[in-house]
Design a protein around this motif. Sequence first.
Motif, short mmCIF file in Angstrom:
data_model
loop_
_atom_site.label_atom_id
_atom_site.label_comp_id
_atom_site.label_asym_id
_atom_site.label_seq_id
_atom_site.Cartn_x
_atom_site.Cartn_y
_atom_site.Cartn_z
N PHE A 11 0.87 -1.17 0.00
CA PHE A 11 0.00 0.00 0.00
C PHE A 11 0.90 1.21 0.00
CE2 PHE A 11 -2.97 3.09 2.07
CZ PHE A 11 -3.87 3.13 1.03
N ARG A 12 0.94 1.98 1.03
CA ARG A 12 1.84 3.12 1.14
C ARG A 12 2.69 2.93 2.38
NH1 ARG A 12 -3.25 5.77 -0.08
NH2 ARG A 12 -3.14 6.57 -2.19
N PRO A 13 3.90 3.44 2.37
CA PRO A 13 4.73 3.32 3.58
C PRO A 13 4.09 4.06 4.75
CG PRO A 13 6.04 4.09 1.71
CD PRO A 13 4.60 4.10 1.29
N VAL A 14 4.24 3.49 5.93
CA VAL A 14 3.84 4.13 7.17
C VAL A 14 5.12 4.33 7.96
CG1 VAL A 14 2.51 3.90 9.30
CG2 VAL A 14 1.58 3.02 7.16
N TYR A 15 5.40 5.56 8.32
CA TYR A 15 6.66 5.86 9.00
C TYR A 15 6.47 5.81 10.51
CZ TYR A 15 7.76 7.05 4.29
OH TYR A 15 7.93 6.97 2.93
N TYR A 16 6.32 4.61 11.00
CA TYR A 16 6.11 4.34 12.41
C TYR A 16 6.79 3.02 12.69
CZ TYR A 16 3.46 4.00 16.79
OH TYR A 16 3.10 3.92 18.09
N ASP A 17 7.54 2.92 13.77
CA ASP A 17 8.33 1.72 14.06
C ASP A 17 7.51 0.44 13.99
OD1 ASP A 17 10.58 3.23 14.47
OD2 ASP A 17 10.36 3.31 16.65
N ASN A 18 8.07 -0.56 13.33
CA ASN A 18 7.48 -1.90 13.24
C ASN A 18 6.06 -1.90 12.68
OD1 ASN A 18 9.75 -3.25 14.17
ND2 ASN A 18 9.17 -2.99 16.30
N THR A 19 5.78 -1.02 11.74
CA THR A 19 4.45 -0.91 11.16
C THR A 19 4.56 -0.98 9.63
OG1 THR A 19 3.81 0.50 12.99
CG2 THR A 19 2.37 0.51 11.10
N PHE A 20 3.72 -1.80 9.04
CA PHE A 20 3.70 -1.98 7.59
C PHE A 20 2.26 -2.03 7.12
CE2 PHE A 20 7.63 -3.72 9.15
CZ PHE A 20 8.56 -3.27 8.25
N THR A 21 2.05 -1.76 5.82
CA THR A 21 0.71 -1.87 5.24
C THR A 21 0.74 -2.76 4.02
OG1 THR A 21 1.06 0.16 3.97
CG2 THR A 21 -0.13 0.38 6.05
N TRP B 10 3.25 -5.72 18.74
CA TRP B 10 2.46 -4.75 19.49
C TRP B 10 2.03 -5.42 20.79
CZ3 TRP B 10 -3.16 -3.01 18.47
CH2 TRP B 10 -3.38 -1.75 19.05
N LYS B 11 2.57 -4.95 21.86
CA LYS B 11 2.37 -5.59 23.17
C LYS B 11 0.96 -5.34 23.71
CE LYS B 11 7.14 -6.00 24.07
NZ LYS B 11 7.45 -6.29 22.74
N PRO B 12 0.39 -6.33 24.42
CA PRO B 12 -0.92 -6.12 25.06
C PRO B 12 -0.86 -4.91 25.99
CG PRO B 12 -0.34 -8.45 25.09
CD PRO B 12 0.87 -7.70 24.59
N GLY B 13 -1.88 -4.07 25.92
CA GLY B 13 -1.94 -2.87 26.75
C GLY B 13 -1.30 -1.65 26.13
N ALA B 14 -0.49 -1.83 25.09
CA ALA B 14 0.20 -0.70 24.46
C ALA B 14 -0.77 0.09 23.59
CB ALA B 14 1.37 -1.19 23.61
#
Length: 166
Positions: A75-85, A99-103
């Motif tokens: 899709f498009r890049p997302v500039y956020y750590d450990n995040t992809f689309t 993505w940790k529980p509670g985060a």
Amino acid sequence: TTNDNWGYNAMDKRFKTGREIVHTLVEAVAGGGNLLLNVGPLPSGKIDSISTESLNEAGAWLKVNGESIYGAGPFRPVYYDNTFTTARGDTVYLHLLDWKPGATCDLWQLSLANAKRAYFLETKEPVKFTRSHVFGLRLSVRNTSSAFSPDTVIVFEGAEPLKLNF
């Protein structure tokens, strides 16, 4: 490879976990590629138990989240750590690795102008988001799952498909 060698090597004990296999797969698809995963068999031709366990973990994740991978592309890049689309048609999948529980996840500049609804792929639980003419789509959500997942997927339906110019 599931370890550091293409074939059998009795000294190679650096096996990839199911989590690492899922991450590699998500990054490949989000980047417009695919994943060729090699499993070097034992001298008997069987697959070792460590690789089997890792592949089963990755397979269990795919059983639930496979629609975000099979037949999907970037899709498009997302500039956020450990995040992809990834995307299929007008459906966009936001992959939140480790993505940790509670985060809480706060994303300000997701460009999904036409998105109609969002939900967690695994539970179908709705995800609220807001739009801003300045920031695009804003997603602020807490991981309410009690179990750790190598990749939590949020689905956005009705998003504008990616147009690639080659």
